[in-house]
Design an enzyme around this catalytic site. Sequence first.
Site, PDB file in Angstrom:
ATOM      1  N   ASP A  63      -5.966  -9.194   1.993  1.00  0.00           N
ATOM      2  CA  ASP A  63      -4.560  -9.595   2.050  1.00  0.00           C
ATOM      3  C   ASP A  63      -4.015  -9.495   3.471  1.00  0.00           C
ATOM      4  O   ASP A  63      -4.698  -8.999   4.378  1.00  0.00           O
ATOM      5  CB  ASP A  63      -3.721  -8.750   1.072  1.00  0.00           C
ATOM      6  CG  ASP A  63      -4.042  -7.253   1.133  1.00  0.00           C
ATOM      7  OD1 ASP A  63      -4.678  -6.822   2.115  1.00  0.00           O
ATOM      8  OD2 ASP A  63      -3.652  -6.525   0.216  1.00  0.00           O
ATOM      9  N   ASN A 132       1.412   1.778  -8.076  1.00  0.00           N
ATOM     10  CA  ASN A 132       1.892   0.995  -9.225  1.00  0.00           C
ATOM     11  C   ASN A 132       0.762   0.178  -9.851  1.00  0.00           C
ATOM     12  O   ASN A 132       1.011  -0.692 -10.674  1.00  0.00           O
ATOM     13  CB  ASN A 132       3.046   0.074  -8.806  1.00  0.00           C
ATOM     14  CG  ASN A 132       2.635  -0.925  -7.732  1.00  0.00           C
ATOM     15  OD1 ASN A 132       1.480  -0.956  -7.303  1.00  0.00           O
ATOM     16  ND2 ASN A 132       3.577  -1.751  -7.303  1.00  0.00           N
ATOM     17  N   HIS A 134      -1.310  -1.802  -8.193  1.00  0.00           N
ATOM     18  CA  HIS A 134      -1.687  -3.053  -7.532  1.00  0.00           C
ATOM     19  C   HIS A 134      -3.095  -2.959  -6.955  1.00  0.00           C
ATOM     20  O   HIS A 134      -3.558  -1.881  -6.587  1.00  0.00           O
ATOM     21  CB  HIS A 134      -0.644  -3.502  -6.494  1.00  0.00           C
ATOM     22  CG  HIS A 134      -0.600  -2.726  -5.219  1.00  0.00           C
ATOM     23  ND1 HIS A 134       0.548  -2.586  -4.466  1.00  0.00           N
ATOM     24  CD2 HIS A 134      -1.551  -2.055  -4.534  1.00  0.00           C
ATOM     25  CE1 HIS A 134       0.288  -1.876  -3.393  1.00  0.00           C
ATOM     26  NE2 HIS A 134      -0.978  -1.542  -3.415  1.00  0.00           N
ATOM     27  N   GLU A 139       0.923  -7.312  -7.295  1.00  0.00           N
ATOM     28  CA  GLU A 139       1.839  -6.346  -7.885  1.00  0.00           C
ATOM     29  C   GLU A 139       1.867  -6.522  -9.399  1.00  0.00           C
ATOM     30  O   GLU A 139       1.409  -7.552  -9.923  1.00  0.00           O
ATOM     31  CB  GLU A 139       3.247  -6.560  -7.296  1.00  0.00           C
ATOM     32  CG  GLU A 139       3.316  -6.451  -5.773  1.00  0.00           C
ATOM     33  CD  GLU A 139       3.264  -5.018  -5.247  1.00  0.00           C
ATOM     34  OE1 GLU A 139       2.726  -4.119  -5.930  1.00  0.00           O
ATOM     35  OE2 GLU A 139       3.775  -4.793  -4.128  1.00  0.00           O
TER      36      GLU A 139
HETATM   37  P1  PGA Z   1      -3.880   3.382   0.225  1.00  0.00           P
HETATM   38  O1  PGA Z   1      -3.404   1.980  -0.360  1.00  0.00           O
HETATM   39  O2  PGA Z   1      -5.365   3.320   0.253  1.00  0.00           O
HETATM   40  O3  PGA Z   1      -3.300   3.430   1.598  1.00  0.00           O
HETATM   41  O4  PGA Z   1      -3.357   4.436  -0.673  1.00  0.00           O
HETATM   42  C1  PGA Z   1      -4.029   1.495  -1.479  1.00  0.00           C
HETATM   43  C2  PGA Z   1      -3.377   0.197  -1.877  1.00  0.00           C
HETATM   44  O5  PGA Z   1      -2.153   0.080  -1.720  1.00  0.00           O
HETATM   45  O6  PGA Z   1      -4.076  -0.697  -2.359  1.00  0.00           O
END
Ligand code: PGA
Length: 257
Positions: A63, A132, A134, A139
């Site tokens: 992304d 959440n 995602h 999302e």
């Molecule tokens: P993080 O992010 O590894 O920084 O916790 C994970 C994500 O948002 O996919």
Amino acid sequence: MDFFVVPDAASTGAIAAGIVAAVIRSKPEAVLGLATGGSPLPVYAALAAHRLDMSGIRGFALDEYVGLPAGHPQSYAEVIRREVTERLHLDPAKVSVPAGAAEDPERAAAAYDAAIAQAGGIDVQILGIGHNGHVAFNEPGSALDSRTRVEALTERTRQANARYFASPDDVPDRCITQGLGTILEARQLLLVVSGADKADILHTALSGPVTTDCPASILQLHPHVTVVADEAAAALLGARAVNGTTPVAVRSRAVGV
Ligand code: PGA
């Protein structure tokens, strides 16, 4: 589903890097799916220590933000360059990130799926999971068969990522993200997760229903998934809790992966 529980975040990197290294050894022209965020950083650090010949490897990021100028230090193109391409000595020409600074991001998103297909598809997709649920920037509410597209970021995600920006207001509110359908087409999914703050959502994703409310629940739909979690993140997953799979507790690096 293979499931490894390790003592800490650094150990998630050692185990996951061993899995990626095995793919690279068996296919020197493998296509890697690259995640940003904190969770995969130990993987890239540990993979660098394998000192593999990476000259044939292709990479596709999951992304990118929309709205950051090219070269912005927190753009994922820059994060991937710093944390992955340079560290692993990948050929920059073989590493793609969605073109979030493009004049027409919708068109750039559509072209991204075509580029992945043209490269032969992704052999192993490294993934993190958001609080959440995602995966990439899909999302809650994202369709399970969604393709790479422009999306809005939730406030929760913007807050989580504010730590990387001078001010929370600087976090973009849109992104290009690989779709859930795109991610499911990778031949292997490798989820790396650490920290007690991820325990709830990891449990929901792996043991709850497959639902758009929790995009990471798509992991239950894929035939070749490996989860590498530290003990804090895996705390709510009892034995046999994960799709009938017993998590394997791994306490040393000398694991047969
Ligand atoms: P993080 O992010 O590894 O920084 O916790 C994970 C994500 O948002 O996919």
